[in-house]
Design a protein around this motif. Structure first.
Motif, short mmCIF file in Angstrom:
data_model
loop_
_atom_site.label_atom_id
_atom_site.label_comp_id
_atom_site.label_asym_id
_atom_site.label_seq_id
_atom_site.Cartn_x
_atom_site.Cartn_y
_atom_site.Cartn_z
N PHE A 166 0.76 -1.09 -0.11
CA PHE A 166 -0.11 -0.10 -0.11
C PHE A 166 0.82 1.21 0.14
N ARG A 167 2.14 1.16 0.73
CA ARG A 167 2.90 2.45 0.77
C ARG A 167 3.43 2.60 -0.61
N TRP A 168 3.87 1.76 -1.46
CA TRP A 168 4.39 1.85 -2.56
C TRP A 168 3.40 2.45 -3.59
N ALA A 169 2.29 1.93 -3.48
CA ALA A 169 1.13 2.38 -4.35
C ALA A 169 0.79 3.96 -4.05
N PHE A 170 0.74 4.22 -2.82
CA PHE A 170 0.74 5.50 -2.38
C PHE A 170 1.86 6.40 -2.94
N ASN A 210 -6.13 8.82 -1.20
CA ASN A 210 -6.73 9.91 -1.77
C ASN A 210 -5.89 11.21 -1.47
N ILE A 211 -5.03 10.84 -0.17
CA ILE A 211 -4.11 12.16 0.13
C ILE A 211 -2.94 12.07 -1.11
N ALA A 212 -2.86 11.01 -1.82
CA ALA A 212 -1.76 10.87 -2.89
C ALA A 212 -2.31 11.64 -3.93
N ASN A 213 -3.69 11.90 -3.96
CA ASN A 213 -4.23 12.79 -5.04
C ASN A 213 -4.34 14.04 -4.65
N ALA A 214 -4.57 14.36 -3.39
CA ALA A 214 -5.03 15.81 -3.12
C ALA A 214 -3.62 16.43 -2.44
N GLY A 215 -3.03 15.55 -1.94
CA GLY A 215 -1.68 16.39 -1.12
C GLY A 215 -0.76 16.78 -2.10
N PRO A 216 -0.51 16.27 -3.47
CA PRO A 216 0.37 16.83 -4.36
C PRO A 216 -0.22 18.27 -4.86
N GLN A 217 -1.50 18.36 -4.93
CA GLN A 217 -2.20 19.32 -5.22
C GLN A 217 -1.71 20.67 -4.36
N ILE A 218 -1.49 20.14 -3.19
CA ILE A 218 -0.88 21.41 -2.31
C ILE A 218 0.25 22.08 -2.68
N VAL A 219 1.35 20.78 -3.12
CA VAL A 219 2.48 21.29 -3.38
C VAL A 219 2.83 21.75 -4.90
N ALA A 220 2.07 21.21 -5.82
CA ALA A 220 2.15 21.55 -7.20
C ALA A 220 2.10 23.08 -7.70
N LEU A 224 9.47 8.63 -12.12
CA LEU A 224 9.54 8.04 -10.88
C LEU A 224 8.28 7.38 -10.51
N GLY A 225 7.16 8.02 -10.86
CA GLY A 225 5.88 7.35 -10.34
C GLY A 225 5.65 6.07 -11.22
N ALA A 226 6.33 5.81 -12.25
CA ALA A 226 6.38 4.48 -12.92
C ALA A 226 7.30 3.43 -12.27
N LEU A 227 8.36 3.88 -11.79
CA LEU A 227 9.32 2.87 -11.07
C LEU A 227 8.84 2.38 -9.73
N ALA A 228 7.88 3.32 -9.03
CA ALA A 228 7.29 2.98 -7.69
C ALA A 228 6.69 1.74 -7.62
N VAL A 229 6.20 1.39 -8.63
CA VAL A 229 5.08 0.22 -8.81
C VAL A 229 6.02 -1.27 -8.59
N ARG A 230 7.36 -1.02 -9.14
CA ARG A 230 7.99 -2.14 -9.00
C ARG A 230 8.32 -3.08 -7.63
#
Length: 415
Positions: A230-234, A366-376, A403-409
């Motif tokens: 779950f952490r790597w998916a996040f 969904n923090i992974a959806n909304a959180g980056p929108q804070i930083v972006a 980097l997102g592509a590599l994170a699922v490995r």
């Protein structure tokens, strides 16, 4: 970018299978997500950007970054909290209905303000109510759909993005000179869809959970991230979304200040052209990606490849400022991002730590959806200001997608 849940349990003790989904559930999921994404795209992508530019044209990039970043904090907070509350209540539909209906007065408020401070406050309220709606709606897939059909269900959810984006862009362009009416239209569409969903998609109430102390609740939110998969998916979702919104949030300004548009084509009209092009590509890749990932049971392969394709798309407008390059970017980006969101959603539902905490853990995701929108918005405005243009922004977003592509490995429990 989403009522008892299922998922693959990384400890080896899996939850009970989800019941067969209600007839008509997938079209209702499509309608609910379409309405949500229409507002998410049409409001900040068009109406809000134009409203902020009208208030202070000289500082539009910085102000838009500020409004987007601060409001995204509310999205980050309200999504997992609303998910946990719906878990505790044992119901999803009331939360979908409440969030949808509240969109109307909040959008009405947003259309009536005329300072950056008031716009920020109103859009924060908008993010709050929409994330109450989104948190409960997102929980439908792990709650009511068996693992073998997650790809198709996630494709139905994913189709809401291209269709909703297209509707949002067209409605936003149609009301670009009338913010108040445009905002109200978006709110009304979400409210009507919420009523339709809650009337037609019946749910069986699950046992309500006993209240937890505040400290225990805070600890529970982070417990899902202790699970390896779950952490790597996040992490993968957060990286890709950060790159995506660093560019997507500034699309109107990119078309005005970076792209060489054909004579007579305004930036607003260009958005109304690009979004349907992007939407068609996303529809194709969402449907094919969801179906193929079910057929071959290969989620990681499709997630990684689509994230890499999104990175390729971002290089195109970095290399050329032409209108043709933006059209090509919209097609390739749609193919990559559509497949990613469809299959990654299916992947995530298969690595949820506990079935009984599905809405809460999907809210954490969904923090992974909304959180980056804070930083972006802040990062994007800094890059644009420092580099004097948008080329560096496209390249930075491409790196994040890789980097997102590599994170699922490192994910182990899903192929």
């Amino acid at each position: 970018m989403a009522l008892s849940s299922t998922g693959a349990d990384t400890t080896g003790v899996g939850p009970s299978p989800a019941p067969r989904p209600n007839r008509g559930l997938l079209p209702l999921l499509l309608a609910g997500n379409t309405a949500m994404y229409a507002l998410y795209v049409g409001v900040p992508g068009m109406l809000l950007a134009l409203q902020i530019e009208a208030i202070d044209p000289a500082e539009k990039v910085a102000n838009f970054g500020l409004v987007s970043g601060v409001s995204a904090i509310f999205a980050t907070v309200f999504n997992p909290v609303a998910g946990a509350l719906s878990d505790r209540s044992g119901r999803r539909n009331p939360w979908i209905l409440a969030g949808g209906l509240l969109a109307v007065p909040v959008m009405l408020l947003l259309g009536g303000v005329d300072t950056i401070l008031l716009v920020t406050i109103a859009w924060c309220l908008g993010q709050a109510v929409m994330n109450v709606y989104q948190a409960a709606l997102t929980s439908v897939v792990p709650d009511r759909v068996p693992p073998s059909a997650r790809g198709r269900a996630s494709a139905a959810v994913g189709l809401g993005l291209p269709i909703g984006s297209t509707i949002g862009a067209l409605v936003g362009a149609a009301f670009s000179e009338d913010y108040r009416t445009g905002y109200l239209v978006f709110g009304a569409v979400v409210a009507a869809t919420a009523v339709l969903f809650t009337v037609c998609a019946r749910e069986r109430k699950t046992p309500a959970k006993a209240p937890m102390p505040v400290r225990a609740q805070l600890a529970a939110f982070g417990s899902a991230l202790k699970e390896h998969d779950f952490r790597w998916a996040f992490i993968g979702r957060a990286l890709l979304v950060l790159g995506y919104f660093a560019v997507a949030g500034f699309q109107l300004y990119i078309l005005k200040d970076h792209t060489e548009l054909p004579a007579g084509l305004s930036a607003e009209a260009a958005v109304a052209i690009l979004m349907p092009v992007n939407g068609v590509a996303m529809v194709v890749s969402t449907v094919l990606g969801g179906w193929l990932s079910d057929r071959y049971d290969r989620r990681k392969l499709f997630v990684g490849a689509s994230a890499a394709l999104a990175a390729v798309a971002l290089v195109i407008p970095a290399a050329s400022t032409s209108w043709t390059a933006m059209l090509a970017f919209s097609v390739v980006n749609g193919l990559g991002f559509g497949c990613y969101m469809a299959v990654d959603t299916a992947l995530v539902t298969l690595v949820l730590p506990k079935a009984e905490d599905a809405a809460r853990d999907m809210g954490v995701l969904n923090i992974a959806n909304a959180g980056p929108q804070i930083v972006a918005p802040f990062v994007a405005s800094l890059i644009v200001s420092a580099s004097g243009g948008y080329t560096a922004l496209f390249l930075a977003a491409a790196v994040l997608s890789v980097l997102g592509a590599l994170a699922v490995r490192p994910i182990r429990s899903v192929r």
